[in-house]
Design an enzyme around this catalytic site. Structure first.
Site, PDB file in Angstrom:
ATOM      1  N   LYS A   1       1.271  -1.347  -0.391  1.00 25.54           N
ATOM      2  CA  LYS A   1       0.011   0.515  -0.264  1.00 25.54           C
ATOM      3  C   LYS A   1       0.792   1.024   0.293  1.00 25.54           C
ATOM      4  O   LYS A   1       1.466   1.247   0.970  1.00 25.54           O
ATOM      5  CB  LYS A   1      -0.995   0.209   0.786  1.00 25.54           C
TER       6      LYS A   1
ATOM      7  N   GLU B   1      10.158   1.900  10.779  1.00 24.26           N
ATOM      8  CA  GLU B   1      11.373   3.185  11.033  1.00 24.26           C
ATOM      9  C   GLU B   1      10.109   4.032  11.284  1.00 24.26           C
ATOM     10  O   GLU B   1       9.017   4.632   9.816  1.00 24.26           O
ATOM     11  CB  GLU B   1      11.459   2.528   9.737  1.00 24.26           C
TER      12      GLU B   1
ATOM     13  N   CYS C   1      12.380  11.636   8.220  1.00 26.11           N
ATOM     14  CA  CYS C   1      11.954  11.941  10.093  1.00 26.11           C
ATOM     15  C   CYS C   1      13.239  11.754  10.534  1.00 26.11           C
ATOM     16  O   CYS C   1      13.806  11.854  12.475  1.00 26.11           O
ATOM     17  CB  CYS C   1      11.879  10.431   9.981  1.00 26.11           C
TER      18      CYS C   1
ATOM     19  N   GLU D   1       8.191  15.769  17.103  1.00 33.48           N
ATOM     20  CA  GLU D   1       8.250  15.656  15.558  1.00 33.48           C
ATOM     21  C   GLU D   1       7.145  16.735  14.853  1.00 33.48           C
ATOM     22  O   GLU D   1       5.961  15.818  14.542  1.00 33.48           O
ATOM     23  CB  GLU D   1       8.459  14.531  14.824  1.00 33.48           C
TER      24      GLU D   1
END
Length: 481
Positions: free
Chosen positions: A174, A249, A286, A386
């Site tokens: 996906k 991750e 990230c 974040e």
């Protein structure tokens, strides 16, 4: 503003493009123009089940392919990829706003490099070896489910798909619904390269529907997810009932520690380099060095460099190669970043440059001002969460131990950065950081090195020989003659 061509993508299951006119469709918005550049169908659990059945059937034969057969396949994919790299870069710019220069030199190129790396590793990888009287054999884990993000769309599927094919696994994938057109091109590449039917299957859709169906499916043996920590928790919970392997991750809030022994020139270079690294891809990375730790006595020096560097970064039309930054991916992402910037201002952090709203002269597109806060307390939300945008927190410290303590006082542990003149001191600080990847003195990414994090930044590793291990089961044959 140069408008992009219109795109379309659909499912690819068992070697066939599936007509999906009867399904609900989602418009994909170009973040630079705020206009639709195409649409995709939204799949459901039944579509995932069909893809899993195809992958399960294909695994029977593909898992038995020889090393030479898999090498030949990977080489064909790499050759076809090179032919479509310009198309790939253009699609990435249209769907998620990466500047043309970045899409060509890094975004699109990364997919090709992961296949090349897998070829080199597969040529040497030991799938069997003797341990005393026991034969240790590494075998493909089975059907793998991949859920990939929008920020580096081809990079993130490349570092999953290349080792999966190299080790003999089959795939249900996906892609992000916000970056689906690069996925379409990759599937066209795989088809042209002759990937056997059922070996790689693609189903579009959202996370709660298609992503969850992949994570829960009992006939998927491993899920590899890249995305937010919150979504990663949901994937792990969905996968738990079927005891499948889960590699993730996830997010990051990486520390960039500048030591006090650098000369004025090297100090300025280290600070400026960290800011440019942060702002690449509009800060949507990230592993971005978003917390800049500076010796207290050199704060004025650092603030001047941060301000000058950010204010020189050109932001605008991603098709203009003079622009360092394009837009962020969506209005939702833009609003989230604005909320974080406002929070920093409300908390009393000093706004060094940037701030709320679009950069001057830009009235359309999800553009964000490169923004720096200084005098930040490490406990503030802007230093802990974040932000996933071009926002840096400049944090003063007194001693190396002080910097290490604050760097580790965060739920994330994906990456870290350390710069200094004394290599033993740099190494000592780097060894103390609880993160999966540490960049020493400006070292760039190594695509053959393991990529992954500690704590809430995930588990498992991608890239290099360590990335192969995630797709293999270990069998011990005792008393093997």
């Amino acid at each position: 503003m140069t408008e992009q061509a219109s795109y379309k993508s659909t499912f690819y299951i068992n070697g066939e493009w599936i007509e999906s006119d009867d399904k609900p469709h989602l418009a994909v918005i170009n973040p630079a123009t705020e206009l639709s550049v195409g649409n995709i169908p939204l799949g459901n659990a039944n579509d995932v089940n069909e893809a899993v059945q195809a992958a399960t059937q294909a695994f029977v034969s593909f898992s038995q392919a020889t090393r030479e057969e898999r090498l030949d396949l990977l080489k064909r994919i790499a050759e076809e990829y090179k032919k479509r790299s310009t198309d790939m870069a253009a699609a990435i710019t249209a769907e998620m706003g990466a500047p043309k220069w970045l899409s060509e030199s890094n975004q699109a190129a990364s997919g090709y490099l992961h296949f090349k790396s897998a070829i080199e590793i597969l040529e040497q990888y030991e799938f069997e070896f003797k341990q005393d009287s026991t034969l240790i054999r590494k075998e493909p884990i089975g059907v793998c489910g991949f859920i990939t993000p929008w920020n580096w769309p081809v990079n993130q599927i490349g570092c999953k798909l290349a080792p999966a094919l190299a080790t003999g696994c089959t795939v249900v994938w996906k892609p992000s619904e916000e970056a689906p057109f690069s996925a379409q091109i990759l599937m066209e590449i795989l088809e042209e390269a002759g990937v056997p039917k059922g070996v790689v299957n693609m189903v579009h859709g959202d996370g709660p529907t298609v992503g969850s169906a992949i994570s829960k499916h009992p006939d998927i043996h491993m899920v590899s997810f890249t995305g937010s920590t919150l979504a990663g928790i949901a994937v792990a919970k969905d996968a738990a009932d079927s005891i499948k392997r889960v590699t993730q991750e996830l997010g990051g809030k990486s520390a960039n520690i500048i030591l006090d022994d650098l000369s004025e020139e090297r100090f300025a270079k280290a600070v400026a380099g960290g800011i440019k690294t942060l702002c690449v891809n509009s800060g949507q990375n990230c592993n971005a060095p978003s917390r800049l730790f500076i010796p207290k006595e050199r704060m004025n020096e650092a603030e001047a460099v941060v301000k000058a560097t950010m204010e020189k970064l050109s932001v605008g039309d991603p098709n203009d190669e003079n622009n360092y930054m394009g837009p962020v991916v969506s209005e939702t992402q833009w609003n989230r970043i604005q909320e974080h910037i406002k929070s920093g201002m409300d908390l009393g952090a000093e706004l060094l440059t940037g701030g709320l709203g679009r950069p001057e002269g830009l009235t359309t597109g999800f553009y964000v001002k490169p923004t720096a806060f200084t005098g930040v307390n490490n406990g503030m939300s802007i230093a802990q969460y974040e932000i996933f945008g071009p926002v840096v927190c400049v944090i003063p410290y007194n001693t190396d131990e002080d910097a290490i303590t604050m760097a580790n006082a965060n739920e994330y542990g994906l990456s870290g950065y350390v710069s200094g003149a004394d290599s033993e001191r740099v190494n000592r600080v780097a060894f103390a950081l609880r993160a999966g990847m540490i960049h020493l003195n400006g070292a760039q990414m190594d695509r053959t090195a393991p990529f992954g994090g500690y704590k809430h930044s995930g588990n498992g590793r991608e890239r290099g020989p360590q990335g192969f291990e995630e797709f293999l089961e270990t069998k011990a044959l005792l008393g093997m003659q």
